[in-house]
Design a protein around this motif. Structure first.
Motif, PDB file in Angstrom:
ATOM      1  N   GLU A   1       0.866  -1.177   0.000  1.00 11.51           N
ATOM      2  CA  GLU A   1       0.000   0.000   0.000  1.00 11.51           C
ATOM      3  C   GLU A   1       0.903   1.227   0.000  1.00 11.51           C
ATOM      4  O   GLU A   1       1.952   1.228   0.641  1.00 11.51           O
ATOM      5  CB  GLU A   1      -0.931  -0.002   1.205  1.00 11.51           C
ATOM      6  N   ILE A   2       0.475   2.247  -0.696  1.00 14.06           N
ATOM      7  CA  ILE A   2       1.316   3.427  -0.892  1.00 14.06           C
ATOM      8  C   ILE A   2       0.549   4.682  -0.509  1.00 14.06           C
ATOM      9  O   ILE A   2      -0.624   4.819  -0.828  1.00 14.06           O
ATOM     10  CB  ILE A   2       1.764   3.515  -2.368  1.00 14.06           C
ATOM     11  N   ASP A   3       1.233   5.588   0.182  1.00 15.04           N
ATOM     12  CA  ASP A   3       0.707   6.937   0.350  1.00 15.04           C
ATOM     13  C   ASP A   3       1.751   7.904  -0.207  1.00 15.04           C
ATOM     14  O   ASP A   3       2.740   7.485  -0.779  1.00 15.04           O
ATOM     15  CB  ASP A   3       0.290   7.232   1.799  1.00 15.04           C
ATOM     16  N   SER A   4       1.546   9.164  -0.063  1.00 14.99           N
ATOM     17  CA  SER A   4       2.429  10.145  -0.704  1.00 14.99           C
ATOM     18  C   SER A   4       3.841  10.174  -0.110  1.00 14.99           C
ATOM     19  O   SER A   4       4.749  10.738  -0.706  1.00 14.99           O
ATOM     20  CB  SER A   4       1.811  11.542  -0.626  1.00 14.99           C
ATOM     21  N   GLN A   5       4.042   9.585   1.038  1.00 17.37           N
ATOM     22  CA  GLN A   5       5.336   9.626   1.722  1.00 17.37           C
ATOM     23  C   GLN A   5       6.028   8.265   1.840  1.00 17.37           C
ATOM     24  O   GLN A   5       7.247   8.192   1.823  1.00 17.37           O
ATOM     25  CB  GLN A   5       5.141  10.179   3.144  1.00 17.37           C
ATOM     26  N   TYR A   6       5.228   7.211   1.993  1.00 16.01           N
ATOM     27  CA  TYR A   6       5.791   5.915   2.346  1.00 16.01           C
ATOM     28  C   TYR A   6       5.151   4.776   1.561  1.00 16.01           C
ATOM     29  O   TYR A   6       4.069   4.897   1.015  1.00 16.01           O
ATOM     30  CB  TYR A   6       5.601   5.635   3.844  1.00 16.01           C
ATOM     31  N   ILE A   7       5.848   3.641   1.603  1.00 20.38           N
ATOM     32  CA  ILE A   7       5.331   2.400   1.051  1.00 20.38           C
ATOM     33  C   ILE A   7       5.188   1.429   2.221  1.00 20.38           C
ATOM     34  O   ILE A   7       6.037   1.392   3.115  1.00 20.38           O
ATOM     35  CB  ILE A   7       6.288   1.888  -0.053  1.00 20.38           C
TER      36      ILE A   7
END
Length: 106
Positions: free
Chosen positions: A50-56
């Motif tokens: 899962e990915i967000d704008s800062q981390y995986i």
């Protein structure tokens, strides 16, 4: 339990590398909120990215619907992580779902 520890180690290492590479960090923003299912067939091991704008994030399970599923042997996954690697579609990985998003993940 060991799988969770292993995934945590991969996640932590990956995020350290991402933070050292501004170009890769910028690419994460285009993948934000996506979920990918990864199946390593020769290890009988599956997990979700899962990915967000800062981390995986590497998770043993997810409540999100995966955008695509990528299956293959461990060495196939290692091969696409190398510099100048063949693209996912040129490798012997099996992809179901959104091929374009799988290519962006690479």
């Amino acid at each position: 339990m060991i799988r969770k520890i292993m995934l945590y180690g991969i996640e932590k290492s990956g995020n350290i590398l991402i933070n050292m590479d501004p170009e890769t960090k910028n690419k994460l923003q285009s993948l934000e909120k996506y979920c990918y299912q990864i199946e390593i067939s020769d290890w009988d091991f599956q997990f979700f990215i899962e990915i967000d704008s800062q981390y995986i994030y590497f998770k043993p399970e997810s409540d999100k619907e995966p955008l695509c599923t990528i299956k293959g042997k461990l060495w196939d996954f290692i091969a696409i992580a190398k510099p100048n690697a063949p693209t996912i579609s040129q490798n012997s990985l099996s992809i179901s779902g959104d091929l374009d998003s799988a290519q962006q993940l690479q």
